[in-house]
Design a protein around this motif. Structure first.
Motif, PDB file in Angstrom:
ATOM      1  N   TYR A 138       0.800  -1.216   0.000  1.00  0.00           N
ATOM      2  CA  TYR A 138       0.000   0.000   0.000  1.00  0.00           C
ATOM      3  C   TYR A 138       0.839   1.275   0.000  1.00  0.00           C
ATOM      4  N   TRP A 139       1.856   1.305   0.836  1.00  0.00           N
ATOM      5  CA  TRP A 139       2.648   2.516   1.022  1.00  0.00           C
ATOM      6  C   TRP A 139       4.122   2.273   0.717  1.00  0.00           C
ATOM      7  N   SER A 140       4.788   3.293   0.276  1.00  0.00           N
ATOM      8  CA  SER A 140       6.248   3.274   0.154  1.00  0.00           C
ATOM      9  C   SER A 140       6.802   4.555   0.768  1.00  0.00           C
ATOM     10  N   HIS A 141       8.040   4.484   1.246  1.00  0.00           N
ATOM     11  CA  HIS A 141       8.694   5.628   1.873  1.00  0.00           C
ATOM     12  C   HIS A 141       9.713   6.176   0.884  1.00  0.00           C
ATOM     13  N   ILE A 142       9.561   7.439   0.527  1.00  0.00           N
ATOM     14  CA  ILE A 142      10.362   8.028  -0.544  1.00  0.00           C
ATOM     15  C   ILE A 142      11.196   9.182  -0.007  1.00  0.00           C
ATOM     16  N   SER A 143      12.472   9.183  -0.337  1.00  0.00           N
ATOM     17  CA  SER A 143      13.338  10.307   0.029  1.00  0.00           C
ATOM     18  C   SER A 143      12.917  11.540  -0.760  1.00  0.00           C
ATOM     19  N   SER A 144      12.931  12.687  -0.067  1.00  0.00           N
ATOM     20  CA  SER A 144      12.507  13.922  -0.727  1.00  0.00           C
ATOM     21  C   SER A 144      13.225  15.119  -0.120  1.00  0.00           C
ATOM     22  N   ASP A 145      13.821  15.933  -0.982  1.00  0.00           N
ATOM     23  CA  ASP A 145      14.455  17.161  -0.502  1.00  0.00           C
ATOM     24  C   ASP A 145      13.427  18.277  -0.349  1.00  0.00           C
ATOM     25  N   GLU A 146      12.151  17.990  -0.621  1.00  0.00           N
ATOM     26  CA  GLU A 146      11.094  18.972  -0.442  1.00  0.00           C
ATOM     27  C   GLU A 146      10.395  18.820   0.904  1.00  0.00           C
ATOM     28  N   ARG A 148      10.772  18.707   5.152  1.00  0.00           N
ATOM     29  CA  ARG A 148      11.639  19.105   6.257  1.00  0.00           C
ATOM     30  C   ARG A 148      12.295  17.900   6.910  1.00  0.00           C
ATOM     31  N   PHE A 149      11.684  16.728   6.746  1.00  0.00           N
ATOM     32  CA  PHE A 149      12.166  15.533   7.432  1.00  0.00           C
ATOM     33  C   PHE A 149      12.832  14.543   6.485  1.00  0.00           C
ATOM     34  N   GLY A 150      12.980  14.924   5.228  1.00  0.00           N
ATOM     35  CA  GLY A 150      13.768  14.120   4.295  1.00  0.00           C
ATOM     36  C   GLY A 150      13.033  12.999   3.602  1.00  0.00           C
ATOM     37  N   THR A 151      11.837  12.617   4.056  1.00  0.00           N
ATOM     38  CA  THR A 151      11.077  11.553   3.413  1.00  0.00           C
ATOM     39  C   THR A 151       9.588  11.895   3.414  1.00  0.00           C
ATOM     40  N   VAL A 152       8.872  11.306   2.463  1.00  0.00           N
ATOM     41  CA  VAL A 152       7.413  11.398   2.428  1.00  0.00           C
ATOM     42  C   VAL A 152       6.867   9.985   2.282  1.00  0.00           C
ATOM     43  N   ALA A 153       5.603   9.811   2.668  1.00  0.00           N
ATOM     44  CA  ALA A 153       4.921   8.527   2.493  1.00  0.00           C
ATOM     45  C   ALA A 153       4.090   8.604   1.218  1.00  0.00           C
ATOM     46  N   PHE A 154       4.234   7.598   0.358  1.00  0.00           N
ATOM     47  CA  PHE A 154       3.492   7.584  -0.906  1.00  0.00           C
ATOM     48  C   PHE A 154       2.516   6.419  -0.909  1.00  0.00           C
ATOM     49  N   LEU A 155       1.235   6.736  -1.100  1.00  0.00           N
ATOM     50  CA  LEU A 155       0.179   5.729  -1.140  1.00  0.00           C
ATOM     51  C   LEU A 155       0.010   5.213  -2.568  1.00  0.00           C
ATOM     52  N   LYS A 156       0.266   3.921  -2.749  1.00  0.00           N
ATOM     53  CA  LYS A 156       0.109   3.323  -4.081  1.00  0.00           C
ATOM     54  C   LYS A 156      -1.366   3.093  -4.385  1.00  0.00           C
ATOM     55  N   GLN A 157      -2.028   2.312  -3.522  1.00  0.00           N
ATOM     56  CA  GLN A 157      -3.451   2.037  -3.694  1.00  0.00           C
ATOM     57  C   GLN A 157      -4.001   1.396  -2.431  1.00  0.00           C
ATOM     58  N   ILE A 158      -5.212   1.779  -2.038  1.00  0.00           N
ATOM     59  CA  ILE A 158      -5.828   1.232  -0.841  1.00  0.00           C
ATOM     60  C   ILE A 158      -7.332   1.503  -0.911  1.00  0.00           C
ATOM     61  N   TRP A 159      -8.102   0.756  -0.120  1.00  0.00           N
ATOM     62  CA  TRP A 159      -9.550   0.934  -0.128  1.00  0.00           C
ATOM     63  C   TRP A 159      -9.984   2.082   0.792  1.00  0.00           C
ATOM     64  N   TRP A 160      -9.318   2.212   1.937  1.00  0.00           N
ATOM     65  CA  TRP A 160      -9.667   3.321   2.828  1.00  0.00           C
ATOM     66  C   TRP A 160      -8.385   3.921   3.421  1.00  0.00           C
ATOM     67  N   LEU A 269      -1.153   9.240  -3.720  1.00  0.00           N
ATOM     68  CA  LEU A 269      -1.092  10.383  -2.801  1.00  0.00           C
ATOM     69  C   LEU A 269       0.222  10.396  -2.032  1.00  0.00           C
ATOM     70  N   SER A 270       0.868  11.560  -1.983  1.00  0.00           N
ATOM     71  CA  SER A 270       2.063  11.759  -1.166  1.00  0.00           C
ATOM     72  C   SER A 270       1.678  12.526   0.093  1.00  0.00           C
ATOM     73  N   LEU A 271       2.071  11.978   1.237  1.00  0.00           N
ATOM     74  CA  LEU A 271       1.792  12.599   2.541  1.00  0.00           C
ATOM     75  C   LEU A 271       3.108  13.026   3.169  1.00  0.00           C
ATOM     76  N   ASP A 272       3.209  14.307   3.475  1.00  0.00           N
ATOM     77  CA  ASP A 272       4.454  14.827   4.055  1.00  0.00           C
ATOM     78  C   ASP A 272       4.329  15.088   5.550  1.00  0.00           C
ATOM     79  N   SER A 273       3.446  16.016   5.950  1.00  0.00           N
ATOM     80  CA  SER A 273       3.460  16.452   7.349  1.00  0.00           C
ATOM     81  C   SER A 273       2.198  17.216   7.694  1.00  0.00           C
ATOM     82  N   VAL A 274       2.085  17.541   8.972  1.00  0.00           N
ATOM     83  CA  VAL A 274       1.085  18.479   9.477  1.00  0.00           C
ATOM     84  C   VAL A 274       1.832  19.727   9.912  1.00  0.00           C
ATOM     85  N   LEU A 275       1.312  20.864   9.544  1.00  0.00           N
ATOM     86  CA  LEU A 275       1.973  22.139   9.808  1.00  0.00           C
ATOM     87  C   LEU A 275       1.047  23.028  10.628  1.00  0.00           C
ATOM     88  N   ILE A 276       1.578  23.613  11.698  1.00  0.00           N
ATOM     89  CA  ILE A 276       0.816  24.531  12.548  1.00  0.00           C
ATOM     90  C   ILE A 276       1.507  25.887  12.506  1.00  0.00           C
TER      91      ILE A 276
END
Length: 287
Positions: A138-146, A148-160, A269-276
């Protein structure tokens, strides 16, 4: 009559003598410091280059303490461990260090101070509870210079999809906005300096909206819903706002996003973070 001309002559002589003219360097340092307290940090640093007196005034604790949030001691305690000592640092040095991203609790949370004294917090996806996150189907962890924490979670496919997180933090008094930072598509490496986003796996987000929720320990609640329909760019989805009225008590927050309609799959879908952010800053970040 002669005395009058003599007085005028003396004044003209003083005016023509450059060494007798009062200048900025003749202003008392305390007066300059008082003026600098009404300027923002960038302006203070610019005025510091005028002369030695302005530079000395710009270094005083009196000036920089007005730029620190009222609970900056709490932030310092989170920034430095027991073996470090902040007592030897000037208020300007403390301000400079707080303006850099500072991890706390774990390497998956960070806070920093904006130039207008607003405190911002960022929480990585790694610090959240995510449905199926450990299943590589379902998910993969991808390195990203975009990120703040160096990685994002990428959702390949899922039902919910369900993402839940929480935070306990002593925010300064003020109004704050909370965002989820998401992107439809998966970033690939840059080609000729240009970022390429692969959107081939994006599907299912235009059928039902994603539900977002926010609640605080003092009874504040907010909800929002969005159709995710802008592939290829990072968007900060505004969940809601909350108010902090007491900076000496920790604010506890719970936040979530969910799309649990199981009539269709969704992915890409790429998920990075929650920002306040302070609400004033956050209003410029929406969209």
């Amino acid at each position: 009559m002669g005395a009058g001309f003599s007085s005028l002559e003396d004044r003209e002589k003083l005016a023509s003598d450059g060494s007798s003219k009062p200048g900025l360097e003749d202003l008392p340092e305390s007066c300059i410091a008082l003026v600098l307290t009404h300027l923002d940090p960038i302006e203070i640093c610019k005025f510091a280059s005028l002369n030695t007196t302005f530079r000395q005034a710009s270094l005083t604790d009196y000036v920089w303490e007005t730029k620190l949030p009222e609970n900056f001691q709490f932030l310092v305690e989170n920034l430095w461990d027991e073996d470090s000592c902040s007592d030897s640092l000037t208020k300007k040095e403390i301000f400079a260090r707080l303006c850099r991203p500072n991890h706390f609790g774990s390497s998956n949370k960070a806070f920093w101070l904006e130039k207008n004294r607003g405190v911002c917090v960022c929480i990585s996806w790694k610090d959240m509870k995510i449905t199926g996150i450990e299943d590589r189907r379902y998910w993969s962890h991808i390195s990203s210079d975009e990120s703040r924490f160096g990685t994002v979670a990428f959702l390949k496919q899922i039902w919910w999809v369900e993402v839940e997180g929480n935070l306990e933090f002593e925010f300064p008094v003020g109004n704050y906005s909370l965002f989820f930072r998401l992107q439809l598509g998966k970033n690939s490496r840059k080609i000729l300096g240009r970022r390429i986003c692969n959107v081939e796996q994006v599907h299912g987000w235009n059928i039902k909206p994603v539900q977002f929720q926010l609640s605080s320990s003092n009874g504040q609640h907010a909800t929002a819903q969005y159709f995710l329909n802008e592939p290829g760019k990072w968007i900060q989805y505004h969940v809601g706002d909350f108010v902090v009225e007491n900076s000496t008590m920790p604010t506890k927050l719970n936040f979530s996003m969910a799309q649990i309609d199981c009539t269709h799959t969704k992915g890409g879908l790429s998920l990075d973070s929650v920002l306040i952010l302070p609400a004033e800053i956050g209003s410029r970040k929406v969209g």
